[in-house]
Scaffold this motif. Structure first.
Motif, PDB file in Angstrom:
ATOM      1  N   SER A   1     116.095 123.567  48.965  1.00  0.00           N
ATOM      2  CA  SER A   1     115.355 124.301  50.004  1.00  0.00           C
ATOM      3  C   SER A   1     116.242 125.364  50.655  1.00  0.00           C
ATOM      4  N   THR A   2     115.585 126.302  51.304  1.00  0.00           N
ATOM      5  CA  THR A   2     116.351 127.255  52.121  1.00  0.00           C
ATOM      6  C   THR A   2     116.935 126.507  53.325  1.00  0.00           C
ATOM      7  N   SER A   3     116.253 125.449  53.758  1.00  0.00           N
ATOM      8  CA  SER A   3     116.697 124.668  54.918  1.00  0.00           C
ATOM      9  C   SER A   3     118.122 124.152  54.715  1.00  0.00           C
TER      10      SER A   3
ATOM     11  N   PRO B   1     109.061 133.165  55.820  1.00  0.00           N
ATOM     12  CA  PRO B   1     107.732 133.598  55.359  1.00  0.00           C
ATOM     13  C   PRO B   1     107.397 132.942  54.016  1.00  0.00           C
ATOM     14  N   TYR B   2     106.221 132.320  53.914  1.00  0.00           N
ATOM     15  CA  TYR B   2     105.842 131.645  52.664  1.00  0.00           C
ATOM     16  C   TYR B   2     105.135 132.615  51.711  1.00  0.00           C
ATOM     17  N   GLY B   3     105.491 132.510  50.422  1.00  0.00           N
ATOM     18  CA  GLY B   3     104.804 133.281  49.381  1.00  0.00           C
ATOM     19  C   GLY B   3     104.338 132.340  48.279  1.00  0.00           C
TER      20      GLY B   3
ATOM     21  N   ASP C   1     112.483 114.996  49.425  1.00  0.00           N
ATOM     22  CA  ASP C   1     111.579 115.745  50.302  1.00  0.00           C
ATOM     23  C   ASP C   1     111.765 115.286  51.746  1.00  0.00           C
ATOM     24  N   TYR C   2     111.074 115.951  52.646  1.00  0.00           N
ATOM     25  CA  TYR C   2     111.345 115.766  54.081  1.00  0.00           C
ATOM     26  C   TYR C   2     110.951 114.397  54.640  1.00  0.00           C
ATOM     27  N   PRO C   3     109.879 113.747  54.144  1.00  0.00           N
ATOM     28  CA  PRO C   3     109.579 112.419  54.693  1.00  0.00           C
ATOM     29  C   PRO C   3     110.751 111.435  54.511  1.00  0.00           C
TER      30      PRO C   3
ATOM     31  N   THR D   1     114.136 121.633  58.832  1.00  0.00           N
ATOM     32  CA  THR D   1     113.361 122.467  57.910  1.00  0.00           C
ATOM     33  C   THR D   1     112.436 123.350  58.758  1.00  0.00           C
ATOM     34  N   ASP D   2     111.396 123.894  58.129  1.00  0.00           N
ATOM     35  CA  ASP D   2     110.496 124.800  58.841  1.00  0.00           C
ATOM     36  C   ASP D   2     109.764 124.069  59.967  1.00  0.00           C
ATOM     37  N   GLU D   3     109.621 124.739  61.090  1.00  0.00           N
ATOM     38  CA  GLU D   3     108.993 124.119  62.266  1.00  0.00           C
ATOM     39  C   GLU D   3     107.602 123.550  61.948  1.00  0.00           C
TER      40      GLU D   3
HETATM   41  N1  GLU Z   1     110.304 126.971  53.213  1.00  0.00           N
HETATM   42  C1  GLU Z   1     111.557 126.392  52.844  1.00  0.00           C
HETATM   43  C2  GLU Z   1     111.846 126.555  51.378  1.00  0.00           C
HETATM   44  O1  GLU Z   1     111.097 127.142  50.667  1.00  0.00           O
HETATM   45  C3  GLU Z   1     111.642 124.938  53.251  1.00  0.00           C
HETATM   46  C4  GLU Z   1     110.459 124.100  52.873  1.00  0.00           C
HETATM   47  C5  GLU Z   1     110.555 123.569  51.463  1.00  0.00           C
HETATM   48  O2  GLU Z   1     111.598 123.034  51.064  1.00  0.00           O
HETATM   49  O3  GLU Z   1     109.555 123.664  50.748  1.00  0.00           O
HETATM   50  O4  GLU Z   1     112.877 126.155  50.889  1.00  0.00           O
END
Ligand code: GLU
Length: 271
Positions: free
Chosen positions: A149-151, A216-218, A169-171, A187-189
């Protein structure tokens, strides 16, 4: 020398051919097979998660691909992906498009193509209530997030002294926070708000007002898959214009939902 030049030219031509073959024409292929195969999250409300009554994956990301498939006159097949697996799954042809909380950025755009941004959020943290007032309070601490992730990258850059623990994953990262194995999850808010809304003991946790990035999501597509990228972009711009994009936002983030957020963006043609 002449031989070498010819050899180089052949290699360049071969590389171009391979690249084109890789990208293919997903738009035509999807129409032909009658199915749009989507890589999505299945445990991140309200983007992609399993609805308890229908046992189906639903969410904000899913509604966007449903609208795209409807316009194409095809069915949707949903395949759960993780942050780390989504790009390889796309490149290997197992999915046609990524709709999985994925940030559109320059580094990833070297490998895949993105639609215009269809959601905007920013990276924050979930912590035990009152334990974190500023980034300083996270120095030297263990922080949970997801692999690929970018996180993960943003957190390492913002708090170099912290130990970043990356889960699938985040959970799972949130479970580690509940068990006291990490001091924060990042991670993202909008994802954090979804996790917190569903947490059994949410009163013990909070999302402090510390943002370390814009996300920003794509929608992700194979590199050079121009017809498909154009079709997807045209569709989501139309959805913005006719109010469908806003309606989807309100369905998942409106005032009567547990994930209430203001819509601070519009879908526009990115440069
Ligand atoms: N939006 C971020 C990413 O693309 C964090 C959420 C995710 O891991 O999907 O990495």
């Amino acid at each position: 020398m002449k031989k070498l030049v010819t050899l180089c030219m052949i290699m360049v031509l071969a590389a171009i051919t391979v690249k084109t073959a890789q990208a293919g024409d997903t738009l035509a292929d999807v129409k032909k097979k009658g199915v749009l195969t989507v890589g999505c999250k299945d445990s991140l409300p309200p983007f992609g998660y399993i609805d308890e009554s229908s046992r189906r994956i639903v969410g904000y990301d899913i509604d966007f691909v449903n609208a795209i498939a409807k316009k194409l006159g095809v069915k949707v097949e949903l395949k759960p992906v993780t942050s780390a697996s989504r790009m390889p799954q796309l490149q290997e042809g197992h999915i046609d498009i990524i709709a999985a909380t994925m940030t559109k950025n320059a580094e990833r755009a070297k490998v895949i193509d993105f639609s215009h941004a269809y959601f905007l959020t920013g990276q924050k943290f979930i912590t035990k209530k009152g334990s974190v007032k500023s980034l300083k309070d996270l120095e030297g601490k263990r922080i949970g997030t997801a692999k690929g992730s970018t996180s993960e990258k943003n957190a390492a850059a913002a708090i170099p002294t912290a130990t970043i623990l990356s889960f699938d994953d985040y959970p799972q990262a949130f479970l580690a926070l509940m068990q006291g194995k990490v001091s924060a999850v990042t991670t993202d808010e909008a994802i954090l708000a979804g996790i917190l809304a569903k947490a059994p003991n949410k009163g013990q946790f909070e999302i402090p007002n510390i943002q370390i990035s814009d996300e920003p999501y794509g929608l992700g597509m194979r590199k050079g898959d121009t017809n498909f990228v154009n079709f997807v972009n045209k569709t989501i711009l139309e959805m913005e214009k006719n109010g469908e994009a806003k309606a989807i936002f309100n369905k998942w983030f409106g005032p009567s939902t547990p994930f209430h957020l203001e819509r601070t963006f519009k879908i526009t043609a990115d440069k």
